[in-house]
Design a protein around this motif. Structure first.
Motif, PDB file in Angstrom:
ATOM      1  N   GLN A  33       0.841  -1.200   0.000  1.00  0.00           N
ATOM      2  CA  GLN A  33       0.000   0.000   0.000  1.00  0.00           C
ATOM      3  C   GLN A  33       0.876   1.251   0.000  1.00  0.00           C
ATOM      4  O   GLN A  33       0.611   2.203  -0.741  1.00  0.00           O
ATOM      5  CB  GLN A  33      -0.917   0.010   1.226  1.00  0.00           C
ATOM      6  CG  GLN A  33      -2.001  -1.052   1.208  1.00  0.00           C
ATOM      7  CD  GLN A  33      -2.880  -1.003   2.440  1.00  0.00           C
ATOM      8  OE1 GLN A  33      -2.685  -1.756   3.383  1.00  0.00           O
ATOM      9  NE2 GLN A  33      -3.835  -0.078   2.441  1.00  0.00           N
ATOM     10  N   GLU A  63       2.545   1.658  -3.444  1.00  0.00           N
ATOM     11  CA  GLU A  63       1.626   2.163  -4.473  1.00  0.00           C
ATOM     12  C   GLU A  63       1.414   3.669  -4.320  1.00  0.00           C
ATOM     13  O   GLU A  63       1.462   4.426  -5.305  1.00  0.00           O
ATOM     14  CB  GLU A  63       0.287   1.436  -4.373  1.00  0.00           C
ATOM     15  CG  GLU A  63      -0.743   1.927  -5.394  1.00  0.00           C
ATOM     16  CD  GLU A  63      -2.117   1.329  -5.172  1.00  0.00           C
ATOM     17  OE1 GLU A  63      -2.679   0.752  -6.119  1.00  0.00           O
ATOM     18  OE2 GLU A  63      -2.645   1.458  -4.038  1.00  0.00           O
ATOM     19  N   PRO A  69       3.238  -0.441 -14.686  1.00  0.00           N
ATOM     20  CA  PRO A  69       2.905  -1.489 -13.719  1.00  0.00           C
ATOM     21  C   PRO A  69       3.593  -1.237 -12.386  1.00  0.00           C
ATOM     22  O   PRO A  69       4.720  -0.739 -12.328  1.00  0.00           O
ATOM     23  CB  PRO A  69       3.451  -2.765 -14.392  1.00  0.00           C
ATOM     24  CG  PRO A  69       3.504  -2.437 -15.850  1.00  0.00           C
ATOM     25  CD  PRO A  69       3.824  -0.977 -15.934  1.00  0.00           C
ATOM     26  N   LEU A  70       2.931  -1.600 -11.306  1.00  0.00           N
ATOM     27  CA  LEU A  70       3.437  -1.306  -9.968  1.00  0.00           C
ATOM     28  C   LEU A  70       4.781  -1.985  -9.725  1.00  0.00           C
ATOM     29  O   LEU A  70       5.662  -1.414  -9.057  1.00  0.00           O
ATOM     30  CB  LEU A  70       2.416  -1.750  -8.920  1.00  0.00           C
ATOM     31  CG  LEU A  70       2.689  -1.367  -7.466  1.00  0.00           C
ATOM     32  CD1 LEU A  70       2.828   0.151  -7.324  1.00  0.00           C
ATOM     33  CD2 LEU A  70       1.589  -1.888  -6.557  1.00  0.00           C
ATOM     34  N   TYR A  71       4.969  -3.167 -10.288  1.00  0.00           N
ATOM     35  CA  TYR A  71       6.213  -3.896 -10.005  1.00  0.00           C
ATOM     36  C   TYR A  71       7.428  -3.262 -10.691  1.00  0.00           C
ATOM     37  O   TYR A  71       8.562  -3.619 -10.410  1.00  0.00           O
ATOM     38  CB  TYR A  71       6.078  -5.364 -10.406  1.00  0.00           C
ATOM     39  CG  TYR A  71       5.960  -5.628 -11.891  1.00  0.00           C
ATOM     40  CD1 TYR A  71       7.089  -5.783 -12.683  1.00  0.00           C
ATOM     41  CD2 TYR A  71       4.704  -5.732 -12.491  1.00  0.00           C
ATOM     42  CE1 TYR A  71       6.980  -6.027 -14.045  1.00  0.00           C
ATOM     43  CE2 TYR A  71       4.590  -5.977 -13.846  1.00  0.00           C
ATOM     44  CZ  TYR A  71       5.729  -6.123 -14.618  1.00  0.00           C
ATOM     45  OH  TYR A  71       5.601  -6.369 -15.971  1.00  0.00           O
ATOM     46  N   ARG A  74      -5.079  -5.354  -1.957  1.00  0.00           N
ATOM     47  CA  ARG A  74      -5.215  -5.088  -3.389  1.00  0.00           C
ATOM     48  C   ARG A  74      -3.904  -4.661  -4.047  1.00  0.00           C
ATOM     49  O   ARG A  74      -3.544  -5.201  -5.115  1.00  0.00           O
ATOM     50  CB  ARG A  74      -6.294  -4.024  -3.639  1.00  0.00           C
ATOM     51  CG  ARG A  74      -6.509  -3.694  -5.123  1.00  0.00           C
ATOM     52  CD  ARG A  74      -7.314  -2.429  -5.304  1.00  0.00           C
ATOM     53  NE  ARG A  74      -6.724  -1.299  -4.589  1.00  0.00           N
ATOM     54  CZ  ARG A  74      -5.662  -0.628  -5.033  1.00  0.00           C
ATOM     55  NH1 ARG A  74      -5.036  -0.973  -6.141  1.00  0.00           N
ATOM     56  NH2 ARG A  74      -5.200   0.397  -4.333  1.00  0.00           N
ATOM     57  N   PRO A  75      -3.135  -3.708  -3.480  1.00  0.00           N
ATOM     58  CA  PRO A  75      -1.866  -3.334  -4.139  1.00  0.00           C
ATOM     59  C   PRO A  75      -0.891  -4.509  -4.250  1.00  0.00           C
ATOM     60  O   PRO A  75      -0.178  -4.634  -5.251  1.00  0.00           O
ATOM     61  CB  PRO A  75      -1.321  -2.223  -3.242  1.00  0.00           C
ATOM     62  CG  PRO A  75      -2.528  -1.628  -2.592  1.00  0.00           C
ATOM     63  CD  PRO A  75      -3.421  -2.806  -2.339  1.00  0.00           C
ATOM     64  N   LEU A  81      -1.704  -7.658  -4.598  1.00  0.00           N
ATOM     65  CA  LEU A  81      -2.195  -8.503  -5.682  1.00  0.00           C
ATOM     66  C   LEU A  81      -1.944  -7.861  -7.041  1.00  0.00           C
ATOM     67  O   LEU A  81      -1.643  -8.553  -8.014  1.00  0.00           O
ATOM     68  CB  LEU A  81      -3.685  -8.784  -5.482  1.00  0.00           C
ATOM     69  CG  LEU A  81      -4.031  -9.640  -4.260  1.00  0.00           C
ATOM     70  CD1 LEU A  81      -5.537  -9.701  -4.060  1.00  0.00           C
ATOM     71  CD2 LEU A  81      -3.465 -11.043  -4.412  1.00  0.00           C
ATOM     72  N   GLU A  82      -2.070  -6.553  -7.095  1.00  0.00           N
ATOM     73  CA  GLU A  82      -1.782  -5.852  -8.355  1.00  0.00           C
ATOM     74  C   GLU A  82      -0.308  -5.998  -8.726  1.00  0.00           C
ATOM     75  O   GLU A  82       0.038  -6.203  -9.891  1.00  0.00           O
ATOM     76  CB  GLU A  82      -2.145  -4.373  -8.232  1.00  0.00           C
ATOM     77  CG  GLU A  82      -1.887  -3.580  -9.510  1.00  0.00           C
ATOM     78  CD  GLU A  82      -2.185  -2.103  -9.357  1.00  0.00           C
ATOM     79  OE1 GLU A  82      -1.489  -1.274  -9.993  1.00  0.00           O
ATOM     80  OE2 GLU A  82      -3.109  -1.756  -8.590  1.00  0.00           O
ATOM     81  N   GLU A 103       0.113  -9.484 -10.122  1.00  0.00           N
ATOM     82  CA  GLU A 103      -0.932  -9.943 -11.046  1.00  0.00           C
ATOM     83  C   GLU A 103      -0.382 -10.697 -12.252  1.00  0.00           C
ATOM     84  O   GLU A 103      -0.902 -11.776 -12.613  1.00  0.00           O
ATOM     85  CB  GLU A 103      -1.789  -8.753 -11.483  1.00  0.00           C
ATOM     86  CG  GLU A 103      -3.117  -9.133 -12.103  1.00  0.00           C
ATOM     87  CD  GLU A 103      -3.028  -9.420 -13.595  1.00  0.00           C
ATOM     88  OE1 GLU A 103      -3.916 -10.119 -14.119  1.00  0.00           O
ATOM     89  OE2 GLU A 103      -2.053  -8.937 -14.225  1.00  0.00           O
TER      90      GLU A 103
END
Length: 631
Positions: A91, A94, A105-107, A149-150, A152-153, A156
């Motif tokens: 979290q 993000e 993408p977050l990663y 959620r973050p 998992l994002e 993903e």
């Protein structure tokens, strides 16, 4: 590179999460005395198995104390902090990435050099514990709750990769619930395999396929069609992989329990999934095209117009409610013949070639399952080997029952034919011939209730149709379903769950969506989501259909906790019969009086609040939709 990077991260971060949870979920229950001192080690391994899916490689007993092998237990260090940290760090990441202006993408985010990201963190850190932690969380993330959620994002793409690889290899997510690792001589029980591995995964797969199919059937777009087909392909691949795994790992000859043998049979009969991936996709495409042709078909009221695009405004007709109402109420044989033929030109004629290929593919799939044809496959739910009841006997029974019924049907046919000749003196109706299909008040001539007005044996009696009463009493589709729900609960049966009321499509969409209006009941395989799709009109006939469809849902609710392969009617006929059985009561004057739709004395000079009674069966060939993993 991206997948390998995420995999490496997951081996540290994701693998740790259940361990971090286990450490203190176990100790919380020890401190609360939920776990007794005589079971400290047994419960440790029970929790490890439950959360981590890890078993002890050698026998363990209460002489051991395996939690003490971890530093934090003797050192008196709480461990939930590590689990929490692994959630909220994503979290934080993000939120700081957004502050840094990252858009990918977050990663892939790197906040190095971002003053804005640093400022966001500094403001949260400066609070220390001077305020409740929710303030610091909100300062840093904009929300006060912990949320996965973050995380998992971030993972993903890896999740999609792992799902595909597990499907390809036949490795089911999850584990059987044993705390000690089985030895080479131990055999996995088939019942444990179904309960702990097959069932949870099949439920998830069925829910995903049902959700995609529902989205398409309630909004017939190309995008939704493609998503539905794709979900069906994934479900079919699941069925095939795990059907093959069951055949390989659990020899039917070694299973003695009758219920387990029945489960084995249902899991290994693959249906359409027995086809190759390419042919399964072809079959799904064909099915979507045929369904689309039927659901989107329209005709022009003007019989001189052959191009629908040139049909005058206001004369383009859908099957529901326009064409159905014409067939039910019009007594113009020329108009009836026009709409009858036009509907078939718009539907069946346009799917003929697709249907021929559909038959080839369905037969091929059935043969892969050991049947001679798809007809044999369709009859298989009636075959019960343990009861010495085979396909030949079933067909013989059906023919025998039909022979019993034939005299009654022929007398009804002759009587109605005579009345039709009186009603339509200019129509060609042979005295001893078949009845022209367009004159029977129904598009498929499958029920004849709409001709009762001029054919009933005692014309002087006021027939029963409570439709006007329903309109006068401001009935709506939702009220019709609420009325049916009360009927079920008054029998001591299960009320419709919240998901039913929140997610069903009970009326024809008015927001521009084109939906498949064919009434159907849906089981989403997750034991809580059950729906009906129906473009409900306020009529007595539709009130009966509502009860019929809700009968399917009641059936779903009653068997929802069985293993997924058993979530079917006792045979295919049971599902239809249950709804119709209840509709037999609903259609009686006594019941209609009870709910206030007729007045007066029953059986005498009754004062009916409506016009002619049209009792031709509660529904028009409704569908039961149970999309589990298996299609």
């Amino acid at each position: 590179m991206d997948i390998n990077f995420m995999f490496s991260t997951a081996l540290e971060k994701i693998a740790f999460l259940p361990f971090g949870l286990t450490m203190d979920m176990y100790r919380y229950d020890v401190f609360s005395r939920k776990i007794g001192t005589d079971e400290l080690n047994a419960k440790w391994w029970e929790y490890v198995m439950k959360y981590q899916g890890i078993c002890a490689p050698v026998a363990r007993s209460e002489d051991d104390f395996d939690p003490g092998a971890k530093y934090h237990v003797p050192a008196d260090v709480p461990y939930m902090r590590y689990f929490v940290s692994f959630i909220i760090q994503f979290q934080f990441h993000e939120s700081m990435c957004k502050a840094a202006g990252h858009t990918g993408p977050l990663y892939t985010c790197d906040i190095d050099g971002s003053i804005e990201a640093g400022k966001l963190m500094a403001e949260a850190l400066a609070l220390g514990s001077s305020k409740p932690w929710q303030y610091a969380m909100e300062k840093l993330t904009g929300q006060t709750k912990m949320d996965a959620r973050p995380l998992l994002e971030f993972f993903e793409p890896l999740l999609r990769y792992l799902e595909a690889e597990n499907l390809k290899s036949g490795s089911l997510p999850g584990w059987t619930k044993v705390t000690q690792c089985p030895s080479a001589t131990d055999e996995l029980k088939f019942s444990d395999y179904v309960k702990d591995l097959y069932n949870p995964n099949a439920e998830q797969m069925g829910f995903q396929a049902s959700t995609a199919a529902w989205a398409y059937q309630t909004n017939l777009t190309d995008h939704n069609r493609d998503r539905s087909i794709a979900a069906s392909q994934v479900a079919a691949e699941f069925d095939k992989k795990f059907g093959e795994a069951v055949k390989r790992d659990f020899n039917l000859s070694m299973i003695t329990d009758p219920k387990e043998r029945r489960l084995h049979d249902k899991i290994t009969k693959l249906g359409d999934a027995a086809l190759s991936a390419e042919k399964f996709k072809e079959l799904q495409d064909i099915g979507a095209r045929m369904s689309g042709i039927y659901s989107k078909a329209q005709i022009c009221l003007d019989s001189t117009v052959t191009d629908l695009a040139k049909c005058p405004t206001g004369q383009v007709l859908d099957l529901e409610p326009h064409i159905t109402q014409i067939l039910a109420t019009s007594r113009d044989p020329v108009l009836l013949k026009h709409v009858w033929k036009a509907w078939r030109d718009a539907t069946g004629k346009n799917m003929r070639k697709d249907y021929e290929r559909y038959v080839e593919l369905k037969n091929e799939a059935a043969k892969e399952d050991g049947f001679n044809s798809n007809g044999d496959s369709w009859r298989y739910p009636y075959v019960e080997v343990t009861e010495n009841y085979n396909d030949t006997q079933f067909m013989a029974d059906m023919r025998a029952v039909w022979q019993q019924l034939t005299p009654l049907y022929k007398d009804l046919h002759a009587y109605v034919r005579f009345k039709l000749k009186q009603q339509y003196p200019t129509a060609t109706i042979a005295s001893n011939g078949p009845i022209p299909a367009h004159l029977l008040g129904n598009m498929w001539a499958q029920t004849w209730g709409n001709v009762q007005g001029f054919s009933q044996p005692y014309p002087g009696e006021v027939p029963l149709d409570v439709t006007p009463a329903m309109v006068n009493q401001s009935y709506t589709p939702i009220r019709m379903f609420q009325t049916a729900d009360k009927f079920f609960t008054d029998l001591g049966l299960i009320a419709m769950p919240n998901e039913f009321w929140n997610k069903s499509m009970l009326e024809k969409p008015t927001d521009g969506r084109v939906a498949n209006c064919h009434a159907s009941a849906w089981d989403f395989s997750n034991r809580k989501d059950f729906r009906i799709k129906q473009c409900t009109d306020v009529t007595m006939d539709q009130l009966l259909t509502v009860h019929h469809e809700m009968g399917h849902v009641e059936y779903y609710l009653q068997y929802k906790d069985l293993p997924l392969p058993f979530r079917r009617g006792a045979n295919d006929g049971f599902h239809e019969a249950i709804g119709d059985t209840l509709s037999l009561s609903v259609a009686t004057p006594a019941h209609l009086k009870k709910i206030g739709l007729i007045t007066g004395e029953i059986g005498g000079e009754s004062e009916f609040l409506g016009g002619p009674f049209k009792f031709g069966g509660p529904a028009s060939d409704e569908a039961v939709i149970i999309i589990n993993a298996k299609q």
